[in-house]
Design a protein around this motif. Sequence first.
Motif, PDB file in Angstrom:
ATOM      1  N   MET A 144     108.027 -24.755 114.783  1.00  0.00           N
ATOM      2  CA  MET A 144     108.038 -23.418 115.371  1.00  0.00           C
ATOM      3  C   MET A 144     108.250 -22.372 114.164  1.00  0.00           C
ATOM      4  N   ALA A 145     108.412 -23.000 112.942  1.00  0.00           N
ATOM      5  CA  ALA A 145     108.385 -22.238 111.947  1.00  0.00           C
ATOM      6  C   ALA A 145     106.904 -21.444 111.705  1.00  0.00           C
TER       7      ALA A 145
ATOM      8  N   GLU B  62     107.384 -26.169 120.733  1.00  0.00           N
ATOM      9  CA  GLU B  62     107.122 -27.062 119.843  1.00  0.00           C
ATOM     10  C   GLU B  62     106.972 -28.614 120.360  1.00  0.00           C
ATOM     11  N   ALA B  63     106.324 -29.426 119.744  1.00  0.00           N
ATOM     12  CA  ALA B  63     106.028 -30.807 120.010  1.00  0.00           C
ATOM     13  C   ALA B  63     105.358 -31.525 118.960  1.00  0.00           C
TER      14      ALA B  63
ATOM     15  N   ALA C 182     105.094 -17.191 113.791  1.00  0.00           N
ATOM     16  CA  ALA C 182     104.550 -15.847 113.475  1.00  0.00           C
ATOM     17  C   ALA C 182     103.201 -15.838 112.988  1.00  0.00           C
ATOM     18  N   GLU C 183     102.599 -16.902 112.053  1.00  0.00           N
ATOM     19  CA  GLU C 183     101.543 -17.038 111.424  1.00  0.00           C
ATOM     20  C   GLU C 183     100.415 -17.370 112.447  1.00  0.00           C
ATOM     21  N   MET C 184     100.650 -18.283 113.506  1.00  0.00           N
ATOM     22  CA  MET C 184      99.884 -18.747 114.472  1.00  0.00           C
ATOM     23  C   MET C 184      99.633 -17.302 115.334  1.00  0.00           C
ATOM     24  N   ASN C 185     100.543 -16.686 115.785  1.00  0.00           N
ATOM     25  CA  ASN C 185     100.596 -15.375 116.709  1.00  0.00           C
ATOM     26  C   ASN C 185      99.562 -14.341 115.788  1.00  0.00           C
ATOM     27  N   ALA C 186      99.631 -14.102 114.511  1.00  0.00           N
ATOM     28  CA  ALA C 186      98.784 -13.172 113.942  1.00  0.00           C
ATOM     29  C   ALA C 186      97.341 -13.374 114.137  1.00  0.00           C
ATOM     30  N   VAL C 187      96.930 -14.794 114.260  1.00  0.00           N
ATOM     31  CA  VAL C 187      95.543 -15.186 114.494  1.00  0.00           C
ATOM     32  C   VAL C 187      95.391 -14.766 116.119  1.00  0.00           C
TER      33      VAL C 187
END
Length: 112
Positions: free
Chosen positions: A68-69, A94-95, A72-77
């Motif tokens: 889950m860290a 998270e998995a 933010a980086e995933m959400n930007a894309v």
Amino acid sequence: MIERIDTGQRMSKIVKHNGVAYLCGQVGEGANVADQTRDCLSRMDALLTKAGSSRKQMLQAVIWLADMADFAEMNAVWDAWVPEGHAPARACGEAALARPELKVEIIVTAAC
């Protein structure tokens, strides 16, 4: 009627029923979560097109992150990929993913 597209022994890449396309989970290649997300979403575009759908017709997305860290980086894309005004219902958690190098998997359901 149920239509299965690209069906193997274990799964179909797309299952269509009553005007809804259920897409199999997609992962991507890359060194970081942003690269993997971009690749994953490119693959998702291909599946949506094959299903007779598009980003604008997404109903729901489920996103799994290995950490889950990376949220933010995933959400930007993700935010740059989703057409404005057409965000699907979405969950993100998270998995442990299928291979240790994978950082993100996305599953989409869309109208077609």
